[in-house]
Write a protein that holds these residues in place. Structure first.
Motif, mmCIF file in Angstrom:
data_model
loop_
_atom_site.group_PDB
_atom_site.id
_atom_site.type_symbol
_atom_site.label_atom_id
_atom_site.label_comp_id
_atom_site.label_asym_id
_atom_site.label_seq_id
_atom_site.Cartn_x
_atom_site.Cartn_y
_atom_site.Cartn_z
ATOM 1 N N VAL A 1 36.205 35.135 45.697
ATOM 2 C CA VAL A 1 36.373 36.340 45.021
ATOM 3 C C VAL A 1 34.910 37.050 45.005
ATOM 4 C CG1 VAL A 1 36.641 37.407 42.717
ATOM 5 C CG2 VAL A 1 38.188 35.494 43.656
ATOM 6 N N LEU A 2 34.107 36.151 44.633
ATOM 7 C CA LEU A 2 32.588 36.657 44.474
ATOM 8 C C LEU A 2 32.011 37.442 45.825
ATOM 9 C CD1 LEU A 2 30.606 34.470 42.386
ATOM 10 C CD2 LEU A 2 31.360 36.336 41.776
ATOM 11 N N THR A 3 32.399 36.534 47.106
ATOM 12 C CA THR A 3 31.887 37.094 48.337
ATOM 13 C C THR A 3 32.838 38.257 48.694
ATOM 14 O OG1 THR A 3 33.286 35.175 49.255
ATOM 15 C CG2 THR A 3 30.837 34.781 49.052
ATOM 16 N N ARG B 1 34.153 40.776 47.089
ATOM 17 C CA ARG B 1 33.832 41.699 46.307
ATOM 18 C C ARG B 1 33.679 42.842 46.997
ATOM 19 N NH1 ARG B 1 30.516 42.467 42.035
ATOM 20 N NH2 ARG B 1 29.510 40.605 42.723
ATOM 21 N N ILE C 1 28.721 34.640 35.676
ATOM 22 C CA ILE C 1 29.510 33.507 36.671
ATOM 23 C C ILE C 1 29.697 32.213 35.417
ATOM 24 C CG2 ILE C 1 29.640 31.720 38.296
ATOM 25 C CD1 ILE C 1 29.139 34.247 39.732
ATOM 26 N N MET D 1 25.459 41.024 44.440
ATOM 27 C CA MET D 1 25.202 40.362 43.256
ATOM 28 C C MET D 1 23.585 39.966 43.326
ATOM 29 S SD MET D 1 27.592 37.139 43.981
ATOM 30 C CE MET D 1 28.293 36.890 45.630
ATOM 31 N N MET E 1 39.750 40.682 38.328
ATOM 32 C CA MET E 1 38.984 41.480 39.461
ATOM 33 C C MET E 1 39.708 42.682 40.077
ATOM 34 S SD MET E 1 36.052 39.841 39.687
ATOM 35 C CE MET E 1 35.213 39.879 41.370
ATOM 36 N N PHE F 1 41.874 35.358 36.650
ATOM 37 C CA PHE F 1 40.530 35.977 37.145
ATOM 38 C C PHE F 1 40.615 36.870 38.201
ATOM 39 C CE2 PHE F 1 36.398 35.649 39.188
ATOM 40 C CZ PHE F 1 35.816 36.210 38.490
ATOM 41 N N VAL F 2 41.545 36.365 39.176
ATOM 42 C CA VAL F 2 41.637 37.368 40.495
ATOM 43 C C VAL F 2 42.289 38.596 39.948
ATOM 44 C CG1 VAL F 2 42.875 37.477 42.638
ATOM 45 C CG2 VAL F 2 41.815 35.398 41.910
ATOM 46 N N LEU G 1 30.063 42.461 37.899
ATOM 47 C CA LEU G 1 30.912 41.506 37.339
ATOM 48 C C LEU G 1 31.388 41.808 35.923
ATOM 49 C CD1 LEU G 1 29.697 38.341 38.847
ATOM 50 C CD2 LEU G 1 31.937 39.272 39.202
#
Lengths: 214, 303
Positions: free
Chosen positions: B299-301, B303, A10, A1, A108, A104-105, A124
């Protein structure tokens, strides 16, 4: 990111979660307006450096509609129907936020299994687009006030718009403007419908409308 | 090297009571008052330590044990937390879980000793403390898990020393999310404004203050000192993650860290002056929100 598109994504997630946890209708409208306005900037960011003039025009139109016209219409309706907050949602606010996080999880995971025709500008975008559609849907089914359900509809539209930004290289401006016009008419008509429901029944709780026929 | 390792506990022991002073001064400034001296807590501690303690007949040994557990836990936590460029005295894999649960231990004994008095007010405070800290814990642990995932180390010392300012460019959003979650945890754990009002004088609305109503003299001094240390500890954790300074000069690092602590205290003062306390019923929503921020960061880290 690493880029601005990620930050916008985000921000989108946070606004969705905030919508799930806020009871004041005025605040909800403001959050949706903010979400729409920030989304309007997405095509500028995701086009990758080369920005044509019609993208600027398109961005300005989207920001104008989603950030100013829709909130103005909805706030006018809100004033007429004299409803200040969602009193008793079907699913409570704390539970809504917790469910939202779980969804959300799930999104993903779902998007990691999904083959895409091309690399999206931000990894994302796809999960967040799914999540935005899901949270819009969730708002529609879990809240009672007609106004919140209209907001859910707008959030869903935002999600589809985001998904489009991920998948399609360049959408024809005409199609995009057509969709925007449709949404505008929808919000306009729903505002009038809400006003009539309020005048007829003195409230805009949709769960009580199911008993109309009996 | 041993002296260097003991430096952080010594600095913390000496300077921690300054933090509440700075917070109170900031609040006084906002209210247009002069306010109490910055060193007020030192005077209070000195006054309390010279006094005798009064024990109710209905209390047992648990009541007397509580304050001592509180202070020992704070001292233990000081030894595993690095500060600025200073290394921690003890380091091992997974010490961040020990760090989180040391506070759990202290909280357990605070709650038990509040219940031990048999006062219904204290029972009420204990119930609230238990509820809020239960909701707070996932936010803290998942937030730390996100940082762990990013740095790949499960030790606080390693984690702090491997973070750089350049990480902000790579994972800025995740850092902002963890930072906000930890700030909410910091405010909740230290019973600060949006969750608990440290200045309240009504037992019905108190959370932390009501649990220590029956303590007096040296016991109260120990509790107040442990609370100041807790403020310092969680503050160190927060600024260690948000402001990873590695200038190469140990002295400069420490100076910057101390400065950041002062700024954090001022920030808490500003939050307390500009925000009203939120209703008790709405606190869980805030804490669930903090947990959500942590989960997002994870979740962001991950990925």
């Amino acid at each position: 990111m690493n880029n601005i598109a990620d930050t916008i994504m985000i921000f989108l997630v946070l606004t969705n979660l905030a919508l799930l946890g806020v009871s004041r209708l005025g605040t909800c409208i403001r959050i949706v307006a903010l979400q729409g306005a920030v989304l309007g900037l997405l095509p500028l960011v995701s086009s990758g450096g080369h920005v044509e003039w019609h993208l600027y025009f398109f961005s300005a139109v989207v920001v104008g509609f989603k950030g100013m016209v829709f909130p103005w219409l909805l706030r006018r309706t809100l004033k007429e129907v004299k409803a200040q907050r969602e009193i008793e949602p079907f699913i409570g606010y704390g539970t809504s936020i917790a469910l939202g996080t779980a969804v959300f999880v799930l999104c993903m995971w779902l998007s990691s299994r999904l083959p895409l025709p091309k690399e999206p500008p931000s990894m994302l975008i796809v999960p967040v687009a799914f999540f935005t559609i899901m949270s819009g849907l969730f708002l529609i089914i879990s809240r009672k006030k007609a106004l919140t359900q209209v907001l859910g509809y707008l959030v869903m539209e935002n999600g589809i718009y985001t998904f489009g930004a991920a998948i399609v290289e360049r959408q024809p401006v005409l199609v995009e403007l057509g969709i925007l016009l449709d949404v505008f008419v929808a919000v306009f008509v729903m505002g009038i419908a809400m006003f009539h429901i309020h005048r007829e029944f003195d409230h805009i709780d949709t769960d009580q409308l199911s008993r109309l026929r009996t | 090297m041993t002296a260097l390792k003991l430096l952080h506990p010594l600095i913390a022991l000496a300077a921690a009571p300054l933090l509440p002073g700075v917070i109170n001064r900031t609040k006084a400034l906002f209210a247009g008052r002069t306010g109490q001296p910055v060193l007020q807590l030192y005077y209070d501690l000195w006054k309390l330590l010279r006094k005798g303690a009064v024990y109710s007949r209905s209390t047992t040994w648990i009541f007397r044990l509580g304050p001592m557990i509180g202070i020992s836990v704070a001292l233990l936590a000081l030894t595993i937390l690095p500060f600025g460029g200073l290394p921690a005295a003890i380091r091992f894999e997974g010490d961040l879980i020990l760090f989180a649960y040391l506070f759990g231990l202290a909280r357990f004994f605070t709650i038990v000793m509040a219940l031990d008095t048999g006062s219904s007010f204290e029972g009420m405070g204990a119930a609230r403390e238990a509820t809020f800290s239960t909701l707070c814990e996932p936010a803290l642990l998942i937030g730390l898990a996100a940082i762990t995932k990013y740095t790949g180390s499960v030790s606080l010392s390693q984690m702090f020393s491997s973070l750089r300012f350049s990480d902000w460019g790579q994972a800025g959003p995740a850092f902002i999310l963890v930072g906000s979650a930890l700030l909410i945890v910091f405010l909740t754990e230290n019973s600060r404004m949006p969750i608990d009002d440290p200045n309240t004088h009504l037992e019905l609305t108190m959370i932390h203050e009501v649990m220590i109503l029956d303590h007096s003299g040296p016991d109260l001094a120990l509790i107040l000192y442990a609370a100041a240390l807790k403020l310092w500890l969680l503050g160190t954790l927060l600024i260690g993650i948000v402001v990873p300074v590695h200038s190469g000069h140990p002295a400069l690092d420490v100076l910057i860290a101390v400065l950041c602590m002062a700024l954090l205290a001022v920030l808490v003062g500003i939050i307390e002056s500009s925000m009203a306390r939120i209703r008790l019923l709405h606190v869980p929503a805030l804490l669930i929100g903090a947990t959500t921020l942590s989960v997002l960061a994870l979740v962001l880290t991950a990925r």
